[in-house]
Design an enzyme around this catalytic site. Structure first.
Site, PDB file in Angstrom:
ATOM      1  N   GLU A 141      49.248  45.057  13.569  1.00  0.00           N
ATOM      2  CA  GLU A 141      48.320  45.777  14.446  1.00  0.00           C
ATOM      3  C   GLU A 141      47.331  46.549  13.580  1.00  0.00           C
ATOM      4  O   GLU A 141      47.736  47.286  12.683  1.00  0.00           O
ATOM      5  CB  GLU A 141      49.090  46.736  15.353  1.00  0.00           C
ATOM      6  CG  GLU A 141      50.077  46.026  16.289  1.00  0.00           C
ATOM      7  CD  GLU A 141      51.014  46.993  16.989  1.00  0.00           C
ATOM      8  OE1 GLU A 141      50.992  48.195  16.630  1.00  0.00           O
ATOM      9  OE2 GLU A 141      51.769  46.550  17.873  1.00  0.00           O
ATOM     10  N   ARG A 171      58.856  57.504  11.915  1.00  0.00           N
ATOM     11  CA  ARG A 171      58.257  58.287  12.990  1.00  0.00           C
ATOM     12  C   ARG A 171      59.186  59.414  13.426  1.00  0.00           C
ATOM     13  O   ARG A 171      58.740  60.536  13.691  1.00  0.00           O
ATOM     14  CB  ARG A 171      57.897  57.394  14.182  1.00  0.00           C
ATOM     15  CG  ARG A 171      56.991  58.097  15.170  1.00  0.00           C
ATOM     16  CD  ARG A 171      56.578  57.211  16.330  1.00  0.00           C
ATOM     17  NE  ARG A 171      55.662  56.144  15.933  1.00  0.00           N
ATOM     18  CZ  ARG A 171      55.071  55.334  16.809  1.00  0.00           C
ATOM     19  NH1 ARG A 171      55.319  55.450  18.113  1.00  0.00           N
ATOM     20  NH2 ARG A 171      54.250  54.388  16.388  1.00  0.00           N
ATOM     21  N   ARG A 222      54.461  44.770  11.803  1.00  0.00           N
ATOM     22  CA  ARG A 222      53.555  44.755  12.950  1.00  0.00           C
ATOM     23  C   ARG A 222      52.119  44.564  12.458  1.00  0.00           C
ATOM     24  O   ARG A 222      51.573  45.413  11.749  1.00  0.00           O
ATOM     25  CB  ARG A 222      53.658  46.062  13.741  1.00  0.00           C
ATOM     26  CG  ARG A 222      55.041  46.313  14.355  1.00  0.00           C
ATOM     27  CD  ARG A 222      55.306  45.392  15.538  1.00  0.00           C
ATOM     28  NE  ARG A 222      56.691  45.465  15.997  1.00  0.00           N
ATOM     29  CZ  ARG A 222      57.139  46.327  16.907  1.00  0.00           C
ATOM     30  NH1 ARG A 222      56.294  47.192  17.439  1.00  0.00           N
ATOM     31  NH2 ARG A 222      58.394  46.316  17.273  1.00  0.00           N
ATOM     32  N   SER A 266      61.724  52.625  22.047  1.00  0.00           N
ATOM     33  CA  SER A 266      61.448  51.831  23.239  1.00  0.00           C
ATOM     34  C   SER A 266      62.663  50.939  23.466  1.00  0.00           C
ATOM     35  O   SER A 266      63.138  50.293  22.523  1.00  0.00           O
ATOM     36  CB  SER A 266      60.191  50.981  23.030  1.00  0.00           C
ATOM     37  OG  SER A 266      59.879  50.277  24.201  1.00  0.00           O
ATOM     38  N   GLU A 298      56.208  58.825  21.336  1.00  0.00           N
ATOM     39  CA  GLU A 298      57.316  57.882  21.534  1.00  0.00           C
ATOM     40  C   GLU A 298      57.997  57.572  20.213  1.00  0.00           C
ATOM     41  O   GLU A 298      57.344  57.295  19.208  1.00  0.00           O
ATOM     42  CB  GLU A 298      56.764  56.589  22.153  1.00  0.00           C
ATOM     43  CG  GLU A 298      57.810  55.502  22.344  1.00  0.00           C
ATOM     44  CD  GLU A 298      57.343  54.157  21.841  1.00  0.00           C
ATOM     45  OE1 GLU A 298      58.143  53.495  21.149  1.00  0.00           O
ATOM     46  OE2 GLU A 298      56.182  53.787  22.107  1.00  0.00           O
ATOM     47  N   ARG A 351      50.303  57.615  13.144  1.00  0.00           N
ATOM     48  CA  ARG A 351      51.693  57.269  13.434  1.00  0.00           C
ATOM     49  C   ARG A 351      52.023  55.785  13.339  1.00  0.00           C
ATOM     50  O   ARG A 351      53.118  55.366  13.697  1.00  0.00           O
ATOM     51  CB  ARG A 351      52.070  57.776  14.825  1.00  0.00           C
ATOM     52  CG  ARG A 351      51.373  57.084  15.987  1.00  0.00           C
ATOM     53  CD  ARG A 351      51.877  57.655  17.300  1.00  0.00           C
ATOM     54  NE  ARG A 351      51.463  56.859  18.458  1.00  0.00           N
ATOM     55  CZ  ARG A 351      51.912  57.076  19.691  1.00  0.00           C
ATOM     56  NH1 ARG A 351      52.774  58.049  19.900  1.00  0.00           N
ATOM     57  NH2 ARG A 351      51.501  56.315  20.677  1.00  0.00           N
ATOM     58  N   HIS A 352      51.070  54.956  12.867  1.00  0.00           N
ATOM     59  CA  HIS A 352      51.311  53.520  12.783  1.00  0.00           C
ATOM     60  C   HIS A 352      51.356  53.037  11.335  1.00  0.00           C
ATOM     61  O   HIS A 352      50.556  53.458  10.505  1.00  0.00           O
ATOM     62  CB  HIS A 352      50.231  52.746  13.538  1.00  0.00           C
ATOM     63  CG  HIS A 352      50.366  52.816  15.022  1.00  0.00           C
ATOM     64  ND1 HIS A 352      49.685  53.736  15.788  1.00  0.00           N
ATOM     65  CD2 HIS A 352      51.116  52.087  15.882  1.00  0.00           C
ATOM     66  CE1 HIS A 352      50.008  53.574  17.070  1.00  0.00           C
ATOM     67  NE2 HIS A 352      50.875  52.580  17.149  1.00  0.00           N
TER      68      HIS A 352
END
Length: 546
Positions: free
Chosen positions: A317, A520, A315, A472, A469, A323-324
């Site tokens: 991002e 996670r 990812r 998903s 979360e 948490r990323h």
């Protein structure tokens, strides 16, 4: 005429003083006695020096020389097949002579006749002691052992003996090993950035010491990850990570799923062009897979019925949060639907409950090791007849509004409100694990199936642990015309994903699935507070090494 002696002119010979009829003089006797005494003392001194030299020579003969030392670099000249034991098994081996390989966690010499070694294997440690003994352990052997560096790898032979009292500095505290042989397998050539002992300390211990103990910061740990991973806490964390993957596999195998391995180089973005890594690919370009989403769905179109994958997810991002990660391990599954998309949601729920039970029942020891350094309330989930708490997105919003959050701020539930909702749910329903269903359509990817009764909602769900979360998922669109329309709505050219769309043009069963972040889940189950602690060598926007 007789020959007569001729007279000479030589004077008469002089006699030494004190010589004559009366013997040596007193002065001569004194001289002689003094010389004799000097010779005697010299002889005694020489004899004493010779005796001392002989004693020193005898002392320099190391009777224990064959019982210690550095092993050769190549140790494959022979194979005696001597069994080696784990530290964890030592309590059941009282009185046995054992052979084991371990690291020196720390050591302490006590005088010139005893040295204590704390030996470590993964999460287990035991105290070993070496005592000078005639014909067994020499002073030279003891001195050599005391000089071995912390973190050296050694081969130890000794007798297991019950300790007179519990040894608190070792995890195996009921026994100790009396060392008779000690060999160095691999030494330490560089200065350690920190000790493993420091890496294992709790915040409470550091604060109570008045800064006597060193605090090892997270960046320092990650920059020297090999040393950090040796800590008992990290050994336990990554054993639990492996267990989590095993439990995931076991549950899905028992429910008819098969494992697939999808490519990580793709010709098009899986979800959106903004969060993908572009890489050069011969004369063109490619993307690192954001998930195995397309491959999973194509496998369903190929009649695999139920599939799962454990593999890396990328990812792009620029999220520098707790948490990323830019690369993490994805636990993904996809399955056909017979009647209702809740079949998928319930399968995923059963999967998580199975994982939680497996961790709690089979890995309590490892959980306790982690909790020692990272104290946390035990993770809770509902185990009664009511089952897992399930809320609709609207019900979740209502709970937040009741708690004082403005409704106009809740078109999407951001990270701060996710955590707030977690606290509300924990207080009201006594659970750290719950599901939110029926998310707004605008919040979901292009392949998400709309709700048949309200096109503003979707047949999608998220799973949460401690207010964050961890999954998903949704029912996927299996109709090619609707899928094309949704792709255009999200700004994606259907022609760029022709291979994906063709699978649906040839007919595909209704299906759904979900994607889970392994790190996670582990972080939240153990409450590690930072996902980097749950990643072996974490990758984030600022870290590509080690």
């Amino acid at each position: 005429m007789s020959e007569a002696a001729e007279p000479t002119n030589q004077p008469p010979t002089e006699q030494p003083e004190a010589e004559g009829q009366n013997g040596p003089s007193k002065s001569e006797l004194k001289k002689r006695a003094k010389a004799a005494e000097k010779e005697k003392k010299a002889a005694e001194k020489a004899a004493k020096q010779q005796e001392m030299a002989a004693q020193k020579s005898a002392a320099e003969v190391d009777y224990a020389a064959e019982f210690y030392g550095t092993l050769p670099l190549h140790q494959s000249q022979s194979r005696p097949h001597r069994p080696r034991v784990d530290i964890a098994s030592l309590p059941s081996r009282d009185g046995e002579t054992v052979l084991l390989r371990a690291r020196i966690h720390n050591s302490r010499a006590q005088g010139s006749k005893m040295v204590f070694l704390n030996l470590r294997q993964r999460i287990e440690s035991v105290q070993a002691l070496m005592i000078v003994a005639p014909e067994k352990v020499s002073k030279q052997m003891l001195k050599w052992a005391a000089g071995l560096a912390t973190e050296s790898i050694v081969l130890v032979e000794g007798v297991v003996k019950k300790s007179p009292e519990i040894i608190k500095s070792a995890t195996v505290g009921t026994v100790e090993v009396e060392v008779s042989k000690l060999f160095l397998i691999s030494g330490v050539e560089a200065r350690l950035p920190f000790t493993v002992e420091d890496a294992d300390r709790t915040e409470a211990e550091i604060e109570a010491s008045g800064d006597q103990f060193n605090r090892v910061l997270l960046d320092t740990r990650l920059n020297n990850r090999v040393i950090d991973l040796r800590s008992q806490t990290n050994q336990a964390i990554f054993k639990l990570q492996a267990a989590l993957g095993d439990l995931f596999r076991q549950f899905l195998h028992s429910n008819g799923f098969i494992e697939i391995h999808s490519p990580k180089l793709q010709g098009a973005a899986t979800e959106s062009g903004a969060s993908v890594f572009k890489v050069s690919y011969f004369k063109g370009g490619a993307f690192l897979a954001q998930s195995p989403q397309l491959a999973k769905q194509m496998a369903i179109a190929a009649d695999f019925e139920r599939v799962y994958e454990i593999g890396p997810v990328f990812r792009a991002e620029d999220s520098n949060t707790h948490r990323h990660l830019t690369e993490f391990m994805g636990l993904d599954l996809e399955m056909t639907i017979e009647e209702h998309y809740h079949e998928v949601m319930e399968m995923l729920d059963g999967l998580f409950i199975s994982i939680f039970h497996g961790l709690r029942e089979k890995y309590k020891k490892e959980i306790d090791v982690v909790n020692k350094q990272f104290p946390a309330e035990e993770f809770k989930w509902r185990e009664g007849p009511d089952g897992t708490l399930k809320l609709s997105f609207r019900e979740a919003v209502d709970l937040l509004v009741e708690d004082g959050v403005a409704r106009e701020d809740l078109d999407d539930i951001n990270t701060e409100n996710e955590k707030r909702l977690g606290r509300i749910v924990r207080a009201k329903y006594e659970t750290d694990y719950y599901i939110i269903d029926k998310f707004p359509m605008e919040l979901r990817p292009f392949y998400t199936m709309p709700d048949p009764n309200d096109p503003t909602l979707s047949n999608s769900y998220d799973f949460f642990m401690r207010g964050e979360e961890i999954l998903s998922g949704a029912q996927r669109i299996h109709d090619p015309k609707l899928l094309e329309q949704q792709m255009r709505n999200k700004g994606i050219d259907p022609e760029s994903m022709k291979g994906y769309l063709d699978g649906f043009r040839f007919g595909c069963s209704p299906h759904g699935g979900g994607g889970i972040g392994l790190e996670r889940v582990l972080m939240l189950f153990l409450k590690l507070n930072n996902i980097r602690r749950a990643s072996l060598f974490p990758r984030d926007p600022k870290r590509l090494e080690p």
